[in-house]
Design an enzyme around this catalytic site. Structure first.
Site, PDB file in Angstrom:
ATOM      1  N   ASP A 143       0.865  -1.182   0.000  1.00  8.70           N
ATOM      2  CA  ASP A 143       0.000   0.000   0.000  1.00  8.70           C
ATOM      3  C   ASP A 143       0.902   1.232   0.000  1.00  8.70           C
ATOM      4  O   ASP A 143       1.632   1.473   0.959  1.00  8.70           O
ATOM      5  CB  ASP A 143      -0.907   0.002   1.237  1.00  8.70           C
ATOM      6  CG  ASP A 143      -2.057   0.992   1.112  1.00  8.70           C
ATOM      7  OD1 ASP A 143      -2.095   1.736   0.116  1.00  8.70           O
ATOM      8  OD2 ASP A 143      -2.914   1.013   2.008  1.00  8.70           O
ATOM      9  N   ASP A 201      -2.706   2.272  -6.185  1.00 15.29           N
ATOM     10  CA  ASP A 201      -1.613   2.284  -5.208  1.00 15.29           C
ATOM     11  C   ASP A 201      -1.621   1.093  -4.263  1.00 15.29           C
ATOM     12  O   ASP A 201      -0.937   1.122  -3.240  1.00 15.29           O
ATOM     13  CB  ASP A 201      -1.683   3.576  -4.387  1.00 15.29           C
ATOM     14  CG  ASP A 201      -2.974   3.687  -3.587  1.00 15.29           C
ATOM     15  OD1 ASP A 201      -3.989   3.129  -4.026  1.00 15.29           O
ATOM     16  OD2 ASP A 201      -2.969   4.348  -2.529  1.00 15.29           O
ATOM     17  N   GLU A 202      -2.330   0.038  -4.603  1.00 10.34           N
ATOM     18  CA  GLU A 202      -2.500  -1.055  -3.649  1.00 10.34           C
ATOM     19  C   GLU A 202      -2.644  -2.374  -4.397  1.00 10.34           C
ATOM     20  O   GLU A 202      -3.346  -2.458  -5.408  1.00 10.34           O
ATOM     21  CB  GLU A 202      -3.742  -0.778  -2.806  1.00 10.34           C
ATOM     22  CG  GLU A 202      -3.986  -1.730  -1.668  1.00 10.34           C
ATOM     23  CD  GLU A 202      -5.239  -1.353  -0.894  1.00 10.34           C
ATOM     24  OE1 GLU A 202      -5.539  -2.070   0.083  1.00 10.34           O
ATOM     25  OE2 GLU A 202      -5.925  -0.365  -1.245  1.00 10.34           O
TER      26      GLU A 202
END
Length: 483
Positions: A11, A105-106
């Protein structure tokens, strides 16, 4: 559950805000809030410096400004965020064929499937190496969680924030989870959390003590059984490789409710064009056109039309969206409009859409007649569409003024171009000063800070909004040779 912590969850830390801080040296260590800047804007991401003031994602921007009046409020630059995300996701795919992105983003990664980790030692080494590689390639930090299940890996990365790594050894799950809030578990939102709180259950350990039967009685069989298993740290879900996109859509929320039907039609057409650009960018076409309308009273209507075959033709999507709009009552005002395409495919059937040719011809004829739709700036900082003007230039007299034959009607002057709009945070380039970004604009002026990734904090200069030497620019890479 695995016997080794070989499921990794990455993350990125305050991703949008961190990208802005990395690309704008003067903002490093400062409170940065990224999101909608209008009266109805919503925070997308806040830097950790801004979070100290109580600012968080999904908060109205107006509330964030009250909590953090001195923060830097910037529009999102999704083009740059996607570029950085592509770099990070490529690194994850080098580790394993099983990468499951959850957002830009993860993502989850099955390290065992990639043959890079089989026990705690190799998993930790892989995670540390990944964090270092991401820092070197992007200048950004990411938090890593390692565990024997997806749920626990995600819990671990959250506990490791910011810029950390946490490995949960198999067999220690219940001890780790017991003191945590029930909101830590996936699927426990505000409503379920409040329901459990009223029953005296606030921690994961108290969920276990309540027992499966009590949880089923409180929240239903499916949810109760799942909650109890998660409270015990049990999660057998596999990491699933990236799925194909199911839909492409765009939408805009307006600062002031729209009442003018012509303006509403123009906005729908503009959204349709943006949606098609995104559709083509993803390499897809689609069969079903969807229109979303949120009215003045927050009621939301969706209308859809399924075509005979998939298309990525802007004229076809515009026509369908316009037909759908005719079936919606907008007399009370509209606060949000959206256009989407579902039923995606990786091919088109252009022979089924001959009607698009007629639509394009009609659009060309309208342009020649001097008719143009009015449009608002889009999320990527586009300039509003100007009012229509005739295609040719006016004849000029010797002194430079518009000339006309004696006794003839004076020529109709073209409408003046609208004032250029410069959104805070957008990229620009000046002929003399080079690349920079907009700090703010108003009263016919725009303030620009001239700096770039890797430079020292730059100087600020102010220009007229119509300065011919100042132009919008593409984002610069965060790491690498400056342009």
């Amino acid at each position: 559950m695995r016997a080794a912590p070989t499921i990794l969850h990455l993350d990125m830390d305050a991703f949008y805000a961190s990208v802005e801080q990395a690309s704008k040296p003067s903002l490093r260590g400062k409170a940065v809030i990224v999101g909608g800047l209008g009266p109805r804007g919503v925070v997308a991401t806040a830097s950790y410096e801004a979070r100290r003031f109580g600012v968080h994602s999904a908060m109205p921007t107006a509330q964030a400004r009250r909590l953090c009046p001195n923060g830097a409020y910037l529009i999102p630059r999704f083009t740059l965020y996607r570029q950085v995300s592509d770099v990070v996701m490529a690194m994850l795919r080098e580790l394993s064929p099983l990468v499951e992105p959850l957002s830009l983003d993860e993502a989850f990664v099955d390290l065992e499937a990639g043959g890079v980790a089989f026990d705690s030692g190799s998993a930790r080494a892989t995670g540390e190496r990944l964090r270092a590689d991401i820092r070197a390639a992007t200048g950004l930090s990411g938090s890593v969680g390692l565990a024997g299940s997806k749920m626990l890996a995600k819990v671990a990365s959250e506990e490791a924030k910011p810029a950390g790594l946490l490995l949960i050894e198999p067999g220690t799950e219940r001890e780790l989870l017991a003191p945590m809030s029930v909101r830590t578990l996936p699927g426990v939102g505000p409503a379920t959390g409040e329901h459990l709180r009223r029953a005296g259950i606030t921690t994961v350990g108290e969920l276990v003590e309540a027992g499966e039967d009590e949880l089923v009685r409180m929240v239903g069989r499916a949810h109760g059984t799942g909650l109890y298993r998660m409270a015990l740290g049990l999660d057998d879900r596999p990491v699933v490789a990236e799925r194909d996109a199911k839909s492409v859509s765009v939408e805009d929320t307006f600062d002031v409710d729209l009442h003018d039907r012509v303006r509403i039609r123009g906005e729908v057409q503009r959204l349709a064009d943006r949606c098609v650009r995104r559709l083509r960018g993803s390499g897809h076409s689609g069969r079903t056109i969807v229109l979303k309308v949120r009215r003045y009273d927050f009621s939301t209507l969706t209308r859809s039309e399924t075509l005979r075959g998939p298309t990525d033709d802007a004229a076809v999507v515009r026509e369908a969206a316009a037909r759908l709009l005719e079936a919606v009552d907008t007399t009370g005002g509209v606060r949000l409009l959206g256009v989407g395409v579902t039923g995606l495919a990786d091919y088109t059937q252009e022979d089924l859409f001959a009607q698009s040719l007629a639509a394009e011809a009609a659009a060309d004829a309208a342009a020649d007649a001097g008719v143009a739709e009015a449009g608002a700036a889009d999320e990527e900082g586009g300039t509003p569409a100007a009012g229509g003007t005739a295609g040719g230039a006016e004849p000029q007299a010797a002194d430079g003024s518009a000339g006309a034959q004696e006794g003839a009607e004076p020529p109709v002057r073209a409408q003046e171009a609208p004032e250029r709009r410069w959104a805070a945070g957008s990229d620009v380039r000046h002929v003399l000063y080079g690349p920079g970004w907009v700090q703010g604009s108003g009263v016919g002026r725009v303030t620009v800070r001239f700096e770039q990734p890797g430079s020292e904090p730059g100087r600020v200069r102010t220009f007229r909004v119509d300065d011919p030497d100042l132009e919008p620019a593409d984002p610069l890479p965060l790491v690498g040779e400056a342009v």
